[in-house]
Design an enzyme around this catalytic site. Structure first.
Site, PDB file in Angstrom:
ATOM      1  N   GLU A  23       0.829  -1.207   0.000  1.00 35.87           N
ATOM      2  CA  GLU A  23       0.000   0.000   0.000  1.00 35.87           C
ATOM      3  C   GLU A  23       0.856   1.247   0.000  1.00 35.87           C
ATOM      4  OE1 GLU A  23      -2.336   3.380   1.807  1.00 35.87           O
ATOM      5  OE2 GLU A  23      -0.533   2.430   2.579  1.00 35.87           O
ATOM      6  N   GLU A  24       1.936   1.224   0.788  1.00 32.89           N
ATOM      7  CA  GLU A  24       2.645   2.471   1.104  1.00 32.89           C
ATOM      8  C   GLU A  24       3.257   3.177  -0.101  1.00 32.89           C
ATOM      9  OE1 GLU A  24       2.244   4.049   3.602  1.00 32.89           O
ATOM     10  OE2 GLU A  24       1.848   2.753   5.299  1.00 32.89           O
TER      11      GLU A  24
END
Lengths: 457, 457
Positions: A325-326
């Protein structure tokens, strides 16, 4: 004419009241199971304390995937598997360096910084340049002739007046995302961004930046709040002040990551899915406890406690620990891509990625009548402290599914006051998570999944 | 007939909407002032870090009173004064000792305990006795013949299933309050009480006990949760196990304490009072940050921010830092006594004594129509996260005023998940308080005071 109608209405009301009563008992049973026997906190301890920071492409990420599979099996999933995806592979390199250089030759402590995710390094020799402090993109445009050869310092403070801190984040994060390329456009040699936080400490908060390929990629770092204030004062008072900055981060070729998935098979509609998840990756510099170990262990807990409390969903419950996600959202994109390719039917998707704090409600992205249906269940949520169902939004990892398949989505909305004290900073540790707050988040999420599964959307 | 009525109704609705709009702007102005410029957090730092624990009768309590007067003056009070009262003077004495004694002669680490407030000591030689573990007063009655010569160990766990933790406290605290005398009745020589907490650490949580004068006063201590479990296992497995306990606490003759009061004079009805307060004393073993430094600095902040935001109350606002809540409530009793003796008119009293966490609403003790009026203001509170106005209750220090004069009362109801992790334990420190959560509590309280002052009750 009126009596039968009234009787029918009374009947409906009574049925509704009875259904609500049954549901409230089921939700209470689930809540008791979670509050008394949850494994979420212990799961979080193992993930954060024995694996730690786990950015996409890191050896820790591989360990975290193994942990996720084991945890889902231990929770009682009928089926555990992974989805492979390409992920970016950014590495931080050596410890960043930053200090104020001045003709005054007084002792000046180093500046506490972290390279922004996906940023390029300064090169091994670093850069030394005067600093131009900027408070808005409008100011940058006005001062564009002064930018060349400088380090641009975006010193935009987190707005304290918003009650919900995600508004402060949304307001400030553009400088981290677009700031480096907008400064590079006018010849800046590097960028320093004030951390997106109103914490009282000095930890820098990292996070992704996004380069615009039209301009040279320049180094970009986040700076702690106390040091941002110190730097601002120094350059205002000391015309000779420059900053030396050294980062050796780099983007390597893409590598392999995995979504880790556990399923509880639906009793009536096994081919319809409800997705519940968080993201397994975290920034490298912290334990990733609130962001987003909490969302992962809460999602796993729902599956465990459903089974333990004898709640068998009609649809298949899919717990997804998303990859990356990051700094890429490649896991979320892959999940949506496969759902579409396989022509899967997705009833609902729910994410937890706003910290393991006491829940207050859900943000939702869905049709008005779907939102209205969920809001009609408010009396069932109030005993658990969830009352706020009005705001739009959804999880980053399930947004591709929402966009591709139109799946209604929601994200747990916990108390937000402490989140940006820890977000993307070294302070996001297991110790910052409270056991009961974490568990109550799982209770709220599980209650929503139970109701959506039972009544549809 | 209908048109005029409808017009009147529409007129009322419009006026109501306009009034709400004005109020929402005023409350926003107040909130901005608090979130941007509050001195509450810095006040709390000074109180907790430079004075620390401040039990009635201690030298720290005297310092805290001076601090309170100075802080109220700095906040802009028109008038600052004190009310003298007698307070109990209990002293803990030397560091408590407790250990398991056994024929097994293995190494057993000491037990982490704290004497209960107002309890007597064991005497300098301590007591050594076998332990009888008890889980309910019913069990005590059943086993009354086994009590003589024993140390009774009330090992009643905090119920995790309650969502609001004050219910768990209310459920468990009877063992701390009545447990020692009920065991003494049957010949117990001392009492150990499992701490009222569901924390994950091992800190013991002290608090007052109440002796029944019909039975001998015996020593009584609280034990940390991990050590409670360890003790329980040991006595179950080791028939030779006894416990050695030594406390040297004692109750000295009453001494002098003070309520510290600051007033903002009412512009229209200066002789009508609205009381807002917290208690200035705390247990000696901690910094008393959540309990109740938070309530004190929030109350002071309301006065400061009212002035700074240009809100002049119609009634006189009285900020009261009450003496001696923890082991006597003598300050609250004195306040009510003087209010009655002086024939004062009290419109409303509000306390904050449940921790400096994010506010969720108020508990209230008042007439149903008064509660309904406050609940009608719900839309004005929702933007600040306050939604819960349904539960009965009020602050300990303002209960005497409520009882004597019938003054409607309320207490801030913050998020309760973390409170009993810190309550009456060494972990109740400044660091456990979040700046914004503390400030939002003051925002919620100030909004309520503003509305009650403007519209009455």
């Amino acid at each position: 004419m009126r009596t039968p109608f009234l009787m029918l209405a009374a009947c409906c009301v009574a049925q509704f009241a009875m259904a609500q009563h049954d549901d409230s008992l089921t939700i209470r049973r689930f809540s008791n199971e979670v509050l008394d026997h949850s494994t979420a906190y212990e799961n979080l301890r193992v993930l954060t304390k024995t694996i730690g920071g786990r950015l996409a492409g890191s050896p820790q990420m591989v360990k975290a995937e193994k942990w996720g599979e084991a945890a889902l099996k231990a929770a009682g999933a009928d089926k555990v598997y992974t989805q492979e995806c390409k992920v970016p592979h950014w590495v931080r390199g050596e410890k960043e360096q930053a200090r104020i250089i001045s003709n005054r030759r007084d002792f000046v402590p180093p500046l506490n910084i972290l390279a922004l995710g996906n940023s390029v390094g300064t090169g091994p020799k670093g850069v030394t340049a005067p600093v131009l402090e900027i408070h808005s993109f409008e100011e940058l445009e006005q001062k564009k002739d002064q930018v060349k050869g400088k380090i641009v310092f975006y010193n935009y403070p987190f707005n304290k007046k918003f009650v919900k801190t995600f508004y402060s984040y949304g307001d400030a994060v553009r400088f981290r995302g677009a700031g480096p390329s907008r400064a590079s456009k006018y010849g800046a040699v590097a960028v320093i961004v004030r951390s997106m936080s109103h914490s009282t400490d000095n930890h820098p908060h990292t996070g992704s930046t996004r380069y615009n390929d039209s301009f040279p990629k320049i180094a970009a770092v986040a700076i702690g709040l106390q040091d941002a204030d110190r730097l601002s004062k120094r350059i205002a008072n000391d015309p000779s002040a420059k900053v030396f900055l050294r980062t050796t981060c780099q983007m390597l070729p893409d590598t392999i990551g995995h979504n880790v998935i556990g399923e509880l098979k639906g009793s009536e509609f096994p081919d319809e899915y409800i997705t519940v998840g968080g993201h397994l990756d975290s920034w490298d510099v912290c334990e990733g406890a609130h962001d987003d170990g909490a969302g992962c262990v809460q999602s796993i807990e729902i599956l465990r406690a459903f089974k333990a409390a004898g709640i068998r969903p009609k649809r298949t419950l899919r717990v997804v620990l998303f990859a990356n996600e990051e700094n890429g959202v490649r896991g979320g994109a892959k999940y949506a891509e496969l759902a579409k390719a396989n022509n899967e039917k997705h009833l609902f998707a729910l994410e937890s990625d706003a910290g393991g704090f006491t829940p207050r409600g859900f943000i939702m992205e869905m049709k008005p009548e779907q939102r209205a249906r969920i809001k009609s269940w408010l009396p069932l949520f109030l005993p658990y402290g969830l009352y706020d169902f009005d705001e739009p939004g959804g999880g980053v990892d399930i947004t591709p599914l929402h966009n591709q398949l139109g799946t209604p989505m929601a994200e747990l909305s916990p108390d937000s006051q402490r989140y940006f004290d820890y977000h993307h900073a070294v302070s996001d540790t297991f110790e910052a998570v409270n056991k009961r707050e974490l568990e109550l988040g799982a209770v709220g999420m599980g209650a929503l999944v139970y109701l959506v599964d039972k009544y549809g959307l």
